[in-house]
Every structure is written in structure tokens, then in C-alpha cells.
Design an enzyme around this catalytic site. Structure first.
Site, PDB file in Angstrom:
ATOM      1  N   LYS A  17       0.829  -1.197   0.000  1.00 49.44           N
ATOM      2  CA  LYS A  17       0.000   0.000   0.000  1.00 49.44           C
ATOM      3  C   LYS A  17       0.872   1.259   0.000  1.00 49.44           C
ATOM      4  O   LYS A  17       2.083   1.180   0.237  1.00 49.44           O
ATOM      5  CB  LYS A  17      -0.919  -0.047   1.230  1.00 49.44           C
ATOM      6  CG  LYS A  17      -1.912  -1.228   1.203  1.00 49.44           C
ATOM      7  CD  LYS A  17      -2.744  -1.267   2.475  1.00 49.44           C
ATOM      8  CE  LYS A  17      -3.786  -2.377   2.439  1.00 49.44           C
ATOM      9  NZ  LYS A  17      -4.601  -2.424   3.685  1.00 49.44           N
ATOM     10  N   TYR A  57     -12.318  -2.935  -3.120  1.00 51.40           N
ATOM     11  CA  TYR A  57     -12.825  -3.038  -1.752  1.00 51.40           C
ATOM     12  C   TYR A  57     -14.364  -3.027  -1.697  1.00 51.40           C
ATOM     13  O   TYR A  57     -14.934  -2.658  -0.670  1.00 51.40           O
ATOM     14  CB  TYR A  57     -12.260  -1.906  -0.897  1.00 51.40           C
ATOM     15  CG  TYR A  57     -10.840  -2.144  -0.416  1.00 51.40           C
ATOM     16  CD1 TYR A  57     -10.482  -3.322   0.247  1.00 51.40           C
ATOM     17  CD2 TYR A  57      -9.845  -1.171  -0.586  1.00 51.40           C
ATOM     18  CE1 TYR A  57      -9.191  -3.535   0.704  1.00 51.40           C
ATOM     19  CE2 TYR A  57      -8.543  -1.373  -0.120  1.00 51.40           C
ATOM     20  CZ  TYR A  57      -8.222  -2.557   0.522  1.00 51.40           C
ATOM     21  OH  TYR A  57      -6.949  -2.772   0.994  1.00 51.40           O
ATOM     22  N   PHE A 116     -15.277   3.239   7.793  1.00 52.83           N
ATOM     23  CA  PHE A 116     -13.905   3.590   7.420  1.00 52.83           C
ATOM     24  C   PHE A 116     -13.680   3.556   5.909  1.00 52.83           C
ATOM     25  O   PHE A 116     -12.571   3.831   5.441  1.00 52.83           O
ATOM     26  CB  PHE A 116     -12.899   2.652   8.113  1.00 52.83           C
ATOM     27  CG  PHE A 116     -13.099   1.189   7.799  1.00 52.83           C
ATOM     28  CD1 PHE A 116     -12.598   0.623   6.636  1.00 52.83           C
ATOM     29  CD2 PHE A 116     -13.803   0.359   8.666  1.00 52.83           C
ATOM     30  CE1 PHE A 116     -12.784  -0.723   6.334  1.00 52.83           C
ATOM     31  CE2 PHE A 116     -14.003  -0.994   8.378  1.00 52.83           C
ATOM     32  CZ  PHE A 116     -13.477  -1.531   7.209  1.00 52.83           C
ATOM     33  N   ARG A 130      -1.276 -14.572   3.642  1.00 50.42           N
ATOM     34  CA  ARG A 130      -1.913 -13.869   4.764  1.00 50.42           C
ATOM     35  C   ARG A 130      -1.109 -14.083   6.053  1.00 50.42           C
ATOM     36  O   ARG A 130      -1.028 -13.192   6.890  1.00 50.42           O
ATOM     37  CB  ARG A 130      -3.344 -14.374   4.962  1.00 50.42           C
ATOM     38  CG  ARG A 130      -4.283 -14.112   3.804  1.00 50.42           C
ATOM     39  CD  ARG A 130      -4.940 -12.776   3.817  1.00 50.42           C
ATOM     40  NE  ARG A 130      -5.848 -12.576   4.908  1.00 50.42           N
ATOM     41  CZ  ARG A 130      -6.648 -11.497   5.011  1.00 50.42           C
ATOM     42  NH1 ARG A 130      -6.628 -10.577   4.050  1.00 50.42           N
ATOM     43  NH2 ARG A 130      -7.429 -11.343   6.036  1.00 50.42           N
ATOM     44  N   THR A 174      -5.137  -8.328  10.174  1.00 52.13           N
ATOM     45  CA  THR A 174      -5.579  -7.040   9.637  1.00 52.13           C
ATOM     46  C   THR A 174      -5.177  -5.893  10.560  1.00 52.13           C
ATOM     47  O   THR A 174      -4.667  -4.861  10.110  1.00 52.13           O
ATOM     48  CB  THR A 174      -7.117  -7.047   9.456  1.00 52.13           C
ATOM     49  OG1 THR A 174      -7.456  -8.122   8.579  1.00 52.13           O
ATOM     50  CG2 THR A 174      -7.622  -5.733   8.878  1.00 52.13           C
ATOM     51  N   ARG A 197       3.154  -7.062   9.018  1.00 58.88           N
ATOM     52  CA  ARG A 197       2.445  -6.018   9.780  1.00 58.88           C
ATOM     53  C   ARG A 197       2.943  -5.968  11.219  1.00 58.88           C
ATOM     54  O   ARG A 197       3.043  -4.884  11.813  1.00 58.88           O
ATOM     55  CB  ARG A 197       0.938  -6.265   9.729  1.00 58.88           C
ATOM     56  CG  ARG A 197       0.324  -5.934   8.362  1.00 58.88           C
ATOM     57  CD  ARG A 197      -1.049  -6.542   8.236  1.00 58.88           C
ATOM     58  NE  ARG A 197      -1.775  -6.129   7.039  1.00 58.88           N
ATOM     59  CZ  ARG A 197      -2.856  -6.747   6.589  1.00 58.88           C
ATOM     60  NH1 ARG A 197      -3.343  -7.812   7.220  1.00 58.88           N
ATOM     61  NH2 ARG A 197      -3.475  -6.319   5.499  1.00 58.88           N
ATOM     62  N   ASN A 224      -1.802  -0.281   7.523  1.00 55.15           N
ATOM     63  CA  ASN A 224      -1.215  -1.613   7.741  1.00 55.15           C
ATOM     64  C   ASN A 224      -0.366  -2.119   6.576  1.00 55.15           C
ATOM     65  O   ASN A 224      -0.102  -3.314   6.464  1.00 55.15           O
ATOM     66  CB  ASN A 224      -2.298  -2.609   8.174  1.00 55.15           C
ATOM     67  CG  ASN A 224      -3.353  -2.837   7.104  1.00 55.15           C
ATOM     68  OD1 ASN A 224      -3.261  -2.297   6.004  1.00 55.15           O
ATOM     69  ND2 ASN A 224      -4.357  -3.642   7.420  1.00 55.15           N
ATOM     70  N   HIS A 244      -1.587  -5.579   1.443  1.00 52.95           N
ATOM     71  CA  HIS A 244      -2.853  -6.282   1.172  1.00 52.95           C
ATOM     72  C   HIS A 244      -2.543  -7.684   0.695  1.00 52.95           C
ATOM     73  O   HIS A 244      -1.587  -7.898  -0.046  1.00 52.95           O
ATOM     74  CB  HIS A 244      -3.652  -5.557   0.080  1.00 52.95           C
ATOM     75  CG  HIS A 244      -4.780  -6.399  -0.446  1.00 52.95           C
ATOM     76  ND1 HIS A 244      -6.008  -6.452   0.167  1.00 52.95           N
ATOM     77  CD2 HIS A 244      -4.838  -7.286  -1.489  1.00 52.95           C
ATOM     78  CE1 HIS A 244      -6.787  -7.305  -0.486  1.00 52.95           C
ATOM     79  NE2 HIS A 244      -6.105  -7.821  -1.498  1.00 52.95           N
ATOM     80  N   GLU A 271      -9.333 -10.545  -7.792  1.00 54.21           N
ATOM     81  CA  GLU A 271      -8.426  -9.400  -7.645  1.00 54.21           C
ATOM     82  C   GLU A 271      -7.353  -9.401  -8.731  1.00 54.21           C
ATOM     83  O   GLU A 271      -7.008  -8.347  -9.279  1.00 54.21           O
ATOM     84  CB  GLU A 271      -7.797  -9.425  -6.250  1.00 54.21           C
ATOM     85  CG  GLU A 271      -8.818  -9.127  -5.147  1.00 54.21           C
ATOM     86  CD  GLU A 271      -8.309  -9.352  -3.727  1.00 54.21           C
ATOM     87  OE1 GLU A 271      -9.098  -9.115  -2.790  1.00 54.21           O
ATOM     88  OE2 GLU A 271      -7.151  -9.754  -3.539  1.00 54.21           O
TER      89      GLU A 271
HETATM   90  P1  DAT Z   1      -7.423  -7.302   5.186  1.00 54.62           P
HETATM   91  O1  DAT Z   1      -6.676  -6.171   4.533  1.00 54.62           O
HETATM   92  O2  DAT Z   1      -6.609  -7.934   6.278  1.00 54.62           O
HETATM   93  O3  DAT Z   1      -7.953  -8.304   4.202  1.00 54.62           O
HETATM   94  P2  DAT Z   1     -10.153  -6.293   5.366  1.00 54.62           P
HETATM   95  O4  DAT Z   1     -10.363  -6.850   4.010  1.00 54.62           O
HETATM   96  O5  DAT Z   1     -11.137  -6.625   6.431  1.00 54.62           O
HETATM   97  O6  DAT Z   1      -8.708  -6.665   5.938  1.00 54.62           O
HETATM   98  O7  DAT Z   1     -10.101  -4.692   5.290  1.00 54.62           O
HETATM   99  C1  DAT Z   1      -9.391  -4.066   4.238  1.00 54.62           C
HETATM  100  C2  DAT Z   1      -8.602  -2.926   4.797  1.00 54.62           C
HETATM  101  O8  DAT Z   1      -9.491  -1.963   5.355  1.00 54.62           O
HETATM  102  C3  DAT Z   1      -7.663  -3.311   5.951  1.00 54.62           C
HETATM  103  O9  DAT Z   1      -6.427  -3.796   5.508  1.00 54.62           O
HETATM  104  C4  DAT Z   1      -7.524  -2.007   6.671  1.00 54.62           C
HETATM  105  C5  DAT Z   1      -8.891  -1.358   6.491  1.00 54.62           C
HETATM  106  N1  DAT Z   1      -9.727  -1.620   7.659  1.00 54.62           N
HETATM  107  C6  DAT Z   1     -10.347  -2.767   7.987  1.00 54.62           C
HETATM  108  N2  DAT Z   1     -11.029  -2.656   9.127  1.00 54.62           N
HETATM  109  C7  DAT Z   1     -10.833  -1.376   9.543  1.00 54.62           C
HETATM  110  C8  DAT Z   1     -11.267  -0.633  10.665  1.00 54.62           C
HETATM  111  N3  DAT Z   1     -12.049  -1.157  11.607  1.00 54.62           N
HETATM  112  N4  DAT Z   1     -10.844   0.657  10.763  1.00 54.62           N
HETATM  113  C9  DAT Z   1     -10.061   1.216   9.821  1.00 54.62           C
HETATM  114  N5  DAT Z   1      -9.606   0.555   8.731  1.00 54.62           N
HETATM  115  C10 DAT Z   1      -9.995  -0.718   8.600  1.00 54.62           C
HETATM  116 MG    MG Z   2      -9.420  -8.157   2.784  1.00 52.84          MG
END
Ligand code: DAT
Ligand code: MG
Length: 149
Positions: free
Chosen positions: A9, A49, A57, A85, A91, A102, A112, A115, A126
Site C-alpha cells: 500500500k 474493496y 472507514f 496472509r 488485519t 504487519r 497496515n 494487502h 483481484e
Molecule cells: P485485510 O486487509 O486484512 O484483508 P479487510 O479486508 O477486512 O482486511 O479490510 C481491508 C482494509 O481496510 C484493511 O487492511 C484495513 C482497512 N480496515 C479494515 N477494518 C478497519 C477498521 N475497523 N478501521 C479502519 N480501517 C480498517
Molecule cells: Mg481483505
């Protein structure tokens, strides 16, 4: 062979972590089959996303993802999605163990640094969103027979 979409990212790129993150996938034995630096459009990121649209968020996430270039990659190998992962960590970096990307390099969920696809199905979706077929390199890892029985 299973494939996963991994992205560094904008914060990961800006913090100079590109080589360190790539190294972890290389040293585990995964095969790099696609890589490019991109500044994706708003629409592209909203599609990437899409599952998270409606979360509080979401808009902040899209702005963060547009804040600078991203390094987009496809890695292939045994169990690449779940294994990738594990290399990334949880996450929320506060729950990520030291030794994970991370867990070693980030502190907060909104920054973080990387991805990784969460399943084979999302990986294929994706990969199709981020790469054209002609951008994926079909090649044989020279050490393949040393990594797999
Ligand atoms: P990941 O990236 O581990 O697959 P995700 O798909 O649930 O996690 O979410 C995508 C991204 O969105 C994640 O890397 C960071 C952001 N994110 C997720 N939950 C969040 C939250 N509660 N507050 C802020 N950002 C968040
Ligand atoms: Mg995800």
C-alpha cells in the site's frame, strides 16, 4: 499452482518497505508472476474493496489507498493465499505477531502497509481486476524441485 494478489500500500511504498516485503515472499519460496507500480483510480479501488462499501472507514480507506503509488503483485505457490496472509499478519497490526510483515513494520489498522487476498476466489477476482492476462508471466522457478516433493 495457487495464486494470490499481494499489494504494498502507499504507506509501505513511502516507508521504503518494498524490497523487504518482496524478500519475505521470495525467501518463503513463492514465485513472483506479476509486478507493477500503479496509482489506481478511485473507481478501481472502490471495486477492489466493494465488500467493504458501507463501512464507516470505507471513504478513509479509499483516500489512503489513493495517497501514493502502490506495488501490485501476483505470487504463486502451494497454499499461496493462506500462506501469504500468514506472512502479512492480522488485519490489525496490534494483533499481528512479531515476525509477520504487519507485526514488524506497522502499528495501526488504517496504516497496515500491505494487502493480501483472503481466499482463492477473491485472489482470482483481484488478479483479474489488477492485471491483464499479458502482464502475468508464465515461468518455471529454477528451484521448484527443491521446494516441492
Ligand atoms: P485485510 O486487509 O486484512 O484483508 P479487510 O479486508 O477486512 O482486511 O479490510 C481491508 C482494509 O481496510 C484493511 O487492511 C484495513 C482497512 N480496515 C479494515 N477494518 C478497519 C477498521 N475497523 N478501521 C479502519 N480501517 C480498517
Ligand atoms: Mg481483505
Amino acid at each position: 499452482m495457487e495464486r494470490t494478489f499481494i499489494a504494498i500500500k502507499p504507506d509501505g511504498v513511502a516507508r521504503g518497505l518494498v524490497a523487504k516485503i518482496i524478500k519475505r515472499f521470495e525467501q518463503r519460496g513463492y514465485k513472483l508472476v506479476a509486478l507493477k507500480m500503479v496509482k489506481p483510480s478511485d473507481a478501481h479501488l472502490r471495486e477492489h474493496y466493494a465488500d467493504l462499501a458501507g463501512k464507516g472507514f470505507f471513504n478513509g480507506l479509499i483516500e489512503y489507498m489513493k495517497s501514493g503509488p502502490i506495488v501490485a503483485m501476483v505470487w504463486a505457490g502451494e497454499n499461496a493465499c493462506a500462506g501469504g496472509r500468514m506472512l502479512l499478519g492480522e488485519t490489525n497490526p496490534q494483533s499481528s505477531l512479531p515476525g509477520s510483515i504487519r507485526g514488524d513494520y506497522s502499528l495501526t489498522i488504517g496504516r497496515n502497509i500491505c494487502h493480501g487476498s483472503d481466499s482463492v476466489e477473491s485472489a482470482e477476482k483481484e488478479i483479474a481486476l489488477w492485471f491483464g492476462k499479458d502482464e502475468i508471466c508464465d515461468w518455471e522457478l529454477p528451484v521448484h524441485s527443491l521446494l516441492y516433493e
